[in-house]
Design a protein around this motif. Structure first.
Motif, mmCIF file in Angstrom:
data_model
loop_
_atom_site.group_PDB
_atom_site.id
_atom_site.type_symbol
_atom_site.label_atom_id
_atom_site.label_comp_id
_atom_site.label_asym_id
_atom_site.label_seq_id
_atom_site.Cartn_x
_atom_site.Cartn_y
_atom_site.Cartn_z
ATOM 1 N N ARG A 30 -13.032 40.350 5.358
ATOM 2 C CA ARG A 30 -12.746 38.994 5.857
ATOM 3 C C ARG A 30 -13.023 38.904 7.357
ATOM 4 N N LEU A 31 -12.544 39.883 8.104
ATOM 5 C CA LEU A 31 -12.714 39.851 9.555
ATOM 6 C C LEU A 31 -14.175 40.011 9.959
ATOM 7 N N VAL A 32 -14.846 40.960 9.368
ATOM 8 C CA VAL A 32 -16.194 41.303 9.829
ATOM 9 C C VAL A 32 -17.256 40.400 9.230
ATOM 10 N N GLU A 33 -17.156 40.108 7.947
ATOM 11 C CA GLU A 33 -18.210 39.350 7.286
ATOM 12 C C GLU A 33 -17.993 37.845 7.360
ATOM 13 N N GLU A 34 -16.753 37.420 7.210
ATOM 14 C CA GLU A 34 -16.477 35.979 7.228
ATOM 15 C C GLU A 34 -16.230 35.455 8.635
ATOM 16 N N LEU A 35 -15.417 36.181 9.429
ATOM 17 C CA LEU A 35 -15.063 35.716 10.771
ATOM 18 C C LEU A 35 -15.937 36.332 11.861
ATOM 19 N N HIS A 36 -16.842 37.212 11.473
ATOM 20 C CA HIS A 36 -17.842 37.787 12.385
ATOM 21 C C HIS A 36 -17.218 38.510 13.581
ATOM 22 N N VAL A 37 -16.140 39.244 13.336
ATOM 23 C CA VAL A 37 -15.564 40.079 14.390
ATOM 24 C C VAL A 37 -16.558 41.198 14.707
ATOM 25 N N ARG A 38 -16.920 41.285 15.984
ATOM 26 C CA ARG A 38 -17.877 42.299 16.417
ATOM 27 C C ARG A 38 -17.311 43.199 17.515
ATOM 28 N N ALA A 39 -16.129 42.862 18.036
ATOM 29 C CA ALA A 39 -15.479 43.703 19.041
ATOM 30 C C ALA A 39 -13.977 43.593 18.894
ATOM 31 N N VAL A 40 -13.303 44.687 19.222
ATOM 32 C CA VAL A 40 -11.834 44.734 19.215
ATOM 33 C C VAL A 40 -11.373 45.266 20.557
ATOM 34 N N ALA A 41 -10.481 44.540 21.209
ATOM 35 C CA ALA A 41 -9.816 45.006 22.434
ATOM 36 C C ALA A 41 -8.410 45.440 22.043
ATOM 37 N N THR B 272 -11.197 43.487 29.298
ATOM 38 C CA THR B 272 -11.044 42.747 28.050
ATOM 39 C C THR B 272 -11.751 41.409 28.131
ATOM 40 N N LEU B 273 -11.594 40.696 29.235
ATOM 41 C CA LEU B 273 -12.257 39.403 29.368
ATOM 42 C C LEU B 273 -13.774 39.556 29.370
ATOM 43 N N ARG B 274 -14.271 40.624 29.982
ATOM 44 C CA ARG B 274 -15.722 40.851 29.966
ATOM 45 C C ARG B 274 -16.215 41.212 28.571
ATOM 46 N N LEU B 275 -15.391 41.939 27.814
ATOM 47 C CA LEU B 275 -15.765 42.237 26.435
ATOM 48 C C LEU B 275 -15.858 40.950 25.625
ATOM 49 N N ILE B 276 -14.879 40.065 25.785
ATOM 50 C CA ILE B 276 -14.901 38.782 25.084
ATOM 51 C C ILE B 276 -16.167 38.008 25.434
ATOM 52 N N ALA B 277 -16.470 37.932 26.728
ATOM 53 C CA ALA B 277 -17.608 37.142 27.186
ATOM 54 C C ALA B 277 -18.934 37.696 26.702
ATOM 55 N N GLY B 278 -19.021 39.010 26.542
ATOM 56 C CA GLY B 278 -20.293 39.635 26.225
ATOM 57 C C GLY B 278 -20.510 39.967 24.766
ATOM 58 N N THR B 279 -19.580 39.583 23.910
ATOM 59 C CA THR B 279 -19.683 39.926 22.496
ATOM 60 C C THR B 279 -20.424 38.841 21.726
ATOM 61 N N ASP B 280 -21.378 39.252 20.919
ATOM 62 C CA ASP B 280 -22.113 38.328 20.066
ATOM 63 C C ASP B 280 -21.359 38.172 18.759
ATOM 64 N N GLY B 281 -20.410 37.284 18.751
ATOM 65 C CA GLY B 281 -19.519 37.103 17.615
ATOM 66 C C GLY B 281 -18.105 36.956 18.129
ATOM 67 N N ALA B 282 -17.136 37.277 17.299
ATOM 68 C CA ALA B 282 -15.735 37.143 17.689
ATOM 69 C C ALA B 282 -15.196 38.452 18.234
ATOM 70 N N THR B 283 -14.335 38.333 19.234
ATOM 71 C CA THR B 283 -13.562 39.470 19.728
ATOM 72 C C THR B 283 -12.124 39.308 19.262
ATOM 73 N N LEU B 284 -11.562 40.381 18.724
ATOM 74 C CA LEU B 284 -10.174 40.381 18.291
ATOM 75 C C LEU B 284 -9.365 41.179 19.312
#
Length: 272
Positions: free
Chosen positions: A50-61, A146-158
């Motif tokens: 659900r997280l990776v395929e549906e919500l496209h989570v690509r990074a976790v902080a 963490t904010l830079r990870l969010i900004a630079g992620t192609d998809g969602a950051t959790l």
């Protein structure tokens, strides 16, 4: 104020997509860009999908301390090559995973905040807003990273910690404030973690890492753990008084206009 986009998972609590939160200039955070959560150790295969395929989570902080990460071990998302899992503790780390320890396998885990409370306050817990400000004194590097990870992620950051309300609440507040989300919406989102507090406590109580720090959910009033609007309001007011606000604090610690533009673009702009 947009209704929360709760994400129902079998193995994690307090999970929500922050899409829809309004900004002062009439825009809104886009869905599928920023998700907050409690501990992820018990995610099921279906949860991961659900997280990776549906919500496209690509990074976790992961904002937990070294001792939490070590004691809990790798979580399910560590094993998915599509997800970049980063560890950004908000406590001082004396060395890798050595910010707190236990004497042997049969001893209870000593968490960093327990050690600090004993050494510095004689066992008394300071109020939550004071604790939040201490995070900023101790680990500005982790907030910015963490904010830079969010900004630079192609998809969602959790973004997550153990309960998903205190450490996560502070970093999420900075991300939202920096892109212009209204103060009211930031406070209301923080308070919404209280809707999941019973489930959060019940799950943490079953984990050996946290059992000594969490009251038995069946024997305590969960309301005392519920996040209060006044706590986040005091925290943000103190940032205003001391530094001129969250944005000014970030820039004092090396955040740039380019960083701010990247975060705003990622969280607010629709996909091309």
């Amino acid at each position: 104020m947009a209704e929360p986009r709760w994400v129902q998972l079998s193995g994690a609590d307090n999970v929500r997509d922050l899409g829809g939160l309004p900004t002062d200039d009439g825009r809104a955070v886009q869905p599928g860009r920023l998700i907050r959560s409690a501990n992820l150790q018990e995610l099921t295969d279906d949860d991961v999908a659900r997280l990776v395929e549906e919500l496209h989570v690509r990074a976790v902080a992961d904002l937990r301390t070294g001792v939490e990460v070590t004691n809990e071990g790798p979580g399910p998302l560590h094993h998915d090559a599509r997800v970049d899992v980063r560890h950004f503790s908000l406590f001082p780390e004396a060395g890798e995973a050595t910010d707190a320890a236990r004497a042997d396998d049969d001893s209870p885990v000593v968490l960093p905040w327990q050690e600090r409370e004993q050494n510095e306050t004689g066992g008394a817990r300071p109020d939550a807003a004071t604790v939040y400000l201490r995070y900023l004194d101790d680990r500005p590097d982790s907030v910015l990273a963490t904010l830079r990870l969010i900004a630079g992620t192609d998809g969602a950051t959790l973004v997550h910690c153990a309960a998903g309300k205190d450490r996560t609440g502070v970093v999420i507040a900075f991300a939202l404030a920096e892109v212009g989300v209204t103060r009211e919406a930031i406070v209301e989102d923080y308070v919404r973690s209280g809707e999941a507090i019973e489930a959060i406590l019940a799950r943490l109580f079953t984990r050996s890492t946290y059992a000594g720090d969490v009251d038995d959910p069946g024997a305590v009033d969960a309301d005392k753990h519920r996040p209060r609007a006044g706590t986040m309001q005091r925290f943000l007011d103190e940032l205003d008084a001391r530094y001129g606000g969250p944005s000014a604090w970030l820039r004092r610690h090396g955040w740039t206009d380019a960083d701010a533009q990247a975060l705003r673009h990622h969280l607010l702009d629709p996909q091309d």
